[in-house]
Design an enzyme around this catalytic site. Structure first.
Site, PDB file in Angstrom:
ATOM      1  N   GLY A 194      16.508  48.394  -6.361  1.00  0.00           N
ATOM      2  CA  GLY A 194      15.959  49.531  -5.628  1.00  0.00           C
ATOM      3  C   GLY A 194      15.122  50.396  -6.536  1.00  0.00           C
ATOM      4  N   SER A 195      15.780  51.295  -7.267  1.00  0.00           N
ATOM      5  CA  SER A 195      15.021  52.246  -8.080  1.00  0.00           C
ATOM      6  C   SER A 195      14.132  51.537  -9.097  1.00  0.00           C
ATOM      7  CB  SER A 195      15.946  53.252  -8.762  1.00  0.00           C
ATOM      8  OG  SER A 195      17.148  52.650  -9.124  1.00  0.00           O
ATOM      9  N   SER A 229      15.410  46.818  -2.572  1.00  0.00           N
ATOM     10  CA  SER A 229      16.159  47.655  -1.631  1.00  0.00           C
ATOM     11  C   SER A 229      15.262  48.790  -1.151  1.00  0.00           C
ATOM     12  CB  SER A 229      17.394  48.239  -2.319  1.00  0.00           C
ATOM     13  OG  SER A 229      17.907  49.283  -1.520  1.00  0.00           O
ATOM     14  N   HIS A 289      15.652  43.938   1.190  1.00  0.00           N
ATOM     15  CA  HIS A 289      17.063  44.333   1.306  1.00  0.00           C
ATOM     16  C   HIS A 289      17.165  45.680   2.022  1.00  0.00           C
ATOM     17  CE1 HIS A 289      21.275  44.143  -0.025  1.00  0.00           C
ATOM     18  NE2 HIS A 289      21.201  45.452  -0.262  1.00  0.00           N
ATOM     19  N   MET A 344      28.826  43.532  -5.364  1.00  0.00           N
ATOM     20  CA  MET A 344      28.393  44.887  -5.690  1.00  0.00           C
ATOM     21  C   MET A 344      28.627  45.159  -7.172  1.00  0.00           C
ATOM     22  SD  MET A 344      27.094  46.034  -2.971  1.00  0.00           S
ATOM     23  CE  MET A 344      26.676  47.635  -3.677  1.00  0.00           C
ATOM     24  N   ASP A 349      23.997  43.429  -6.453  1.00  0.00           N
ATOM     25  CA  ASP A 349      23.421  44.650  -5.881  1.00  0.00           C
ATOM     26  C   ASP A 349      23.922  45.885  -6.613  1.00  0.00           C
ATOM     27  OD1 ASP A 349      22.360  46.574  -4.229  1.00  0.00           O
ATOM     28  OD2 ASP A 349      23.463  45.966  -2.435  1.00  0.00           O
ATOM     29  N   GLY A 350      22.994  46.567  -7.296  1.00  0.00           N
ATOM     30  CA  GLY A 350      23.311  47.853  -7.915  1.00  0.00           C
ATOM     31  C   GLY A 350      22.977  47.901  -9.397  1.00  0.00           C
ATOM     32  N   GLY A 351      22.040  48.771  -9.752  1.00  0.00           N
ATOM     33  CA  GLY A 351      21.733  49.001 -11.157  1.00  0.00           C
ATOM     34  C   GLY A 351      20.989  47.875 -11.851  1.00  0.00           C
ATOM     35  N   MET A 362      26.956  48.650   5.341  1.00  0.00           N
ATOM     36  CA  MET A 362      28.047  49.450   4.761  1.00  0.00           C
ATOM     37  C   MET A 362      28.507  50.391   5.863  1.00  0.00           C
ATOM     38  SD  MET A 362      26.213  50.005   1.102  1.00  0.00           S
ATOM     39  CE  MET A 362      24.643  49.471   1.777  1.00  0.00           C
ATOM     40  N   MET A 410      23.909  52.364   6.111  1.00  0.00           N
ATOM     41  CA  MET A 410      25.091  53.190   5.813  1.00  0.00           C
ATOM     42  C   MET A 410      25.347  54.121   6.987  1.00  0.00           C
ATOM     43  SD  MET A 410      24.208  54.203   1.874  1.00  0.00           S
ATOM     44  CE  MET A 410      23.409  53.036   0.746  1.00  0.00           C
ATOM     45  N   GLY A 453      26.940  53.043  -1.639  1.00  0.00           N
ATOM     46  CA  GLY A 453      26.737  54.381  -1.083  1.00  0.00           C
ATOM     47  C   GLY A 453      25.438  55.029  -1.528  1.00  0.00           C
ATOM     48  N   PHE A 454      25.026  54.762  -2.759  1.00  0.00           N
ATOM     49  CA  PHE A 454      23.839  55.428  -3.278  1.00  0.00           C
ATOM     50  C   PHE A 454      23.030  54.500  -4.172  1.00  0.00           C
ATOM     51  CE2 PHE A 454      26.968  58.600  -2.278  1.00  0.00           C
ATOM     52  CZ  PHE A 454      26.232  59.519  -1.546  1.00  0.00           C
ATOM     53  N   GLY A 455      21.710  54.682  -4.169  1.00  0.00           N
ATOM     54  CA  GLY A 455      20.858  53.966  -5.109  1.00  0.00           C
ATOM     55  C   GLY A 455      20.857  54.703  -6.451  1.00  0.00           C
ATOM     56  N   GLY A 456      20.259  54.065  -7.454  1.00  0.00           N
ATOM     57  CA  GLY A 456      20.046  54.744  -8.732  1.00  0.00           C
ATOM     58  C   GLY A 456      21.266  54.871  -9.625  1.00  0.00           C
ATOM     59  N   HIS A 466      22.290  44.653   4.632  1.00  0.00           N
ATOM     60  CA  HIS A 466      23.582  44.897   3.973  1.00  0.00           C
ATOM     61  C   HIS A 466      24.275  46.031   4.723  1.00  0.00           C
ATOM     62  CE1 HIS A 466      25.671  46.547   0.052  1.00  0.00           C
ATOM     63  NE2 HIS A 466      26.533  46.076   0.929  1.00  0.00           N
ATOM     64  N   ASP A 492      19.677  48.512   3.282  1.00  0.00           N
ATOM     65  CA  ASP A 492      21.018  49.093   3.136  1.00  0.00           C
ATOM     66  C   ASP A 492      21.333  49.992   4.318  1.00  0.00           C
ATOM     67  OD1 ASP A 492      22.035  48.131   0.609  1.00  0.00           O
ATOM     68  OD2 ASP A 492      20.347  49.201  -0.299  1.00  0.00           O
TER      69      ASP A 492
HETATM   70  C1  DX5 Z   1      24.078  50.729  -2.886  1.00  0.00           C
HETATM   71  C2  DX5 Z   1      23.085  49.809  -2.229  1.00  0.00           C
HETATM   72  C3  DX5 Z   1      22.068  49.212  -3.161  1.00  0.00           C
HETATM   73  C4  DX5 Z   1      21.186  50.179  -3.848  1.00  0.00           C
HETATM   74  C5  DX5 Z   1      20.491  49.497  -4.990  1.00  0.00           C
HETATM   75  O1  DX5 Z   1      25.007  51.135  -1.934  1.00  0.00           O
HETATM   76  O2  DX5 Z   1      23.760  48.732  -1.616  1.00  0.00           O
HETATM   77  O3  DX5 Z   1      21.312  48.215  -2.523  1.00  0.00           O
HETATM   78  O4  DX5 Z   1      20.278  50.811  -2.998  1.00  0.00           O
HETATM   79  O5  DX5 Z   1      19.739  50.444  -5.657  1.00  0.00           O
HETATM   80  P1  DX5 Z   1      19.545  50.468  -7.226  1.00  0.00           P
HETATM   81  O6  DX5 Z   1      18.828  49.211  -7.592  1.00  0.00           O
HETATM   82  O7  DX5 Z   1      18.737  51.710  -7.429  1.00  0.00           O
HETATM   83  O8  DX5 Z   1      20.914  50.541  -7.859  1.00  0.00           O
HETATM   84 ZN    ZN Z   2      22.679  46.853  -0.790  1.00  0.00          ZN
END
Ligand code: DX5
Ligand code: ZN
Length: 216
Positions: A197-198, A6, A30, A137, A175-177, A65, A34, A142-145, A63, A32
């Site tokens: 992502g992170s 991401s 990927h 999801m 997607d996520g964490g 959002m 928003m 909404g947010f990474g990390g 993706h 994102d």
């Molecule tokens: C959240 C995004 C994810 C996010 C993943 O809204 O859709 O793609 O950036 O980031 P990590 O891997 O850091 O959870």
């Molecule tokens: Zn995403």
């Protein structure tokens, strides 16, 4: 496994170096998107995706959002996206989702449907014969990390069971964490594509790719 980093977590001051590492190690990219309405955060528009298109031949996995996925599907399609995934929760009804899936296919892109952690997985079963990607999801969008929600494993199993029983071909993406501590269990649950992502962008990226690949 498909790894779809991401680029929300990319360090844009190091774009050249990081895109070169992605080109060597990733399967998809990927993206994102928003809009500050569907989620309380704003990321990139199609101009930025165009720069990725010029810099990479990898599949650009968008993706959305956003509150108006049809408008964004169009503009990201023109900018060079390969796949557009939108949220079931934007419409909350199957007919509107089916219409947009058809429109995305008419633009010669892969179409994906995504659900937030609170939406029962069965809700989207009637769409799964039409999509190329199902994006589950594993955090609130909404947010990474954020931390991976463990209950996502049972949700992934339910979707992949339905996929097997109905002989369907879509790619199940999560997607996520995602990190090297949970990726093995995620893949065991029938997931084929990992958004990360992170985990990918913090520290040595090449090592991070290798650590994730080992989880297969
Ligand atoms: C959240 C995004 C994810 C996010 C993943 O809204 O859709 O793609 O950036 O980031 P990590 O891997 O850091 O959870
Ligand atoms: Zn995403």
């Amino acid at each position: 496994m498909i790894i779809s980093p991401s680029v929300y977590s990319m360090h844009y001051e190091n774009f050249k170096e990081e895109i070169a590492i992605l080109n060597k190690n990733a399967d998809w990219i990927h993206f994102d998107v928003m809009d500050g309405h569907f989620v309380p955060n704003i990321t990139f528009g199609p101009m930025i995706l165009k720069a990725f298109r010029r810099s990479s031949d990898l599949l650009l996995d968008v993706h959305l959002m956003v509150d108006d996925p049809e408008y964004y599907a169009n503009s990201f399609g023109k900018a060079g996206a390969d796949a557009i995934t939108f949220h079931y929760e934007v419409f909350n009804n199957l007919d509107d989702c089916l219409k947009l899936i058809d429109k995305i296919h008419a633009m010669y892109m892969k179409a994906g449907i995504s659900i937030k952690p609170g939406t029962p997985v069965e809700t989207i079963f009637p769409l799964l014969h039409k999509v190329d990607i199902c994006l589950l999801m594993s955090v609130e969008p909404g947010f990474g990390g954020q931390s991976f929600m463990e209950e996502s494993l049972d949700r992934a199993k339910a979707i992949s069971e339905y996929k097997k029983n109905n002989d369907l071909n879509f790619i199940l993406e999560i997607d996520g964490g995602v990190n090297d501590l949970n990726a093995h269990r995620i893949l065991q649950s029938g997931v084929q594509a990992l958004v990360a992502g992170s985990f990918i962008f913090e520290g040595n990226m090449e090592n991070n790719f290798a650590r994730l690949r080992k989880c297969e």
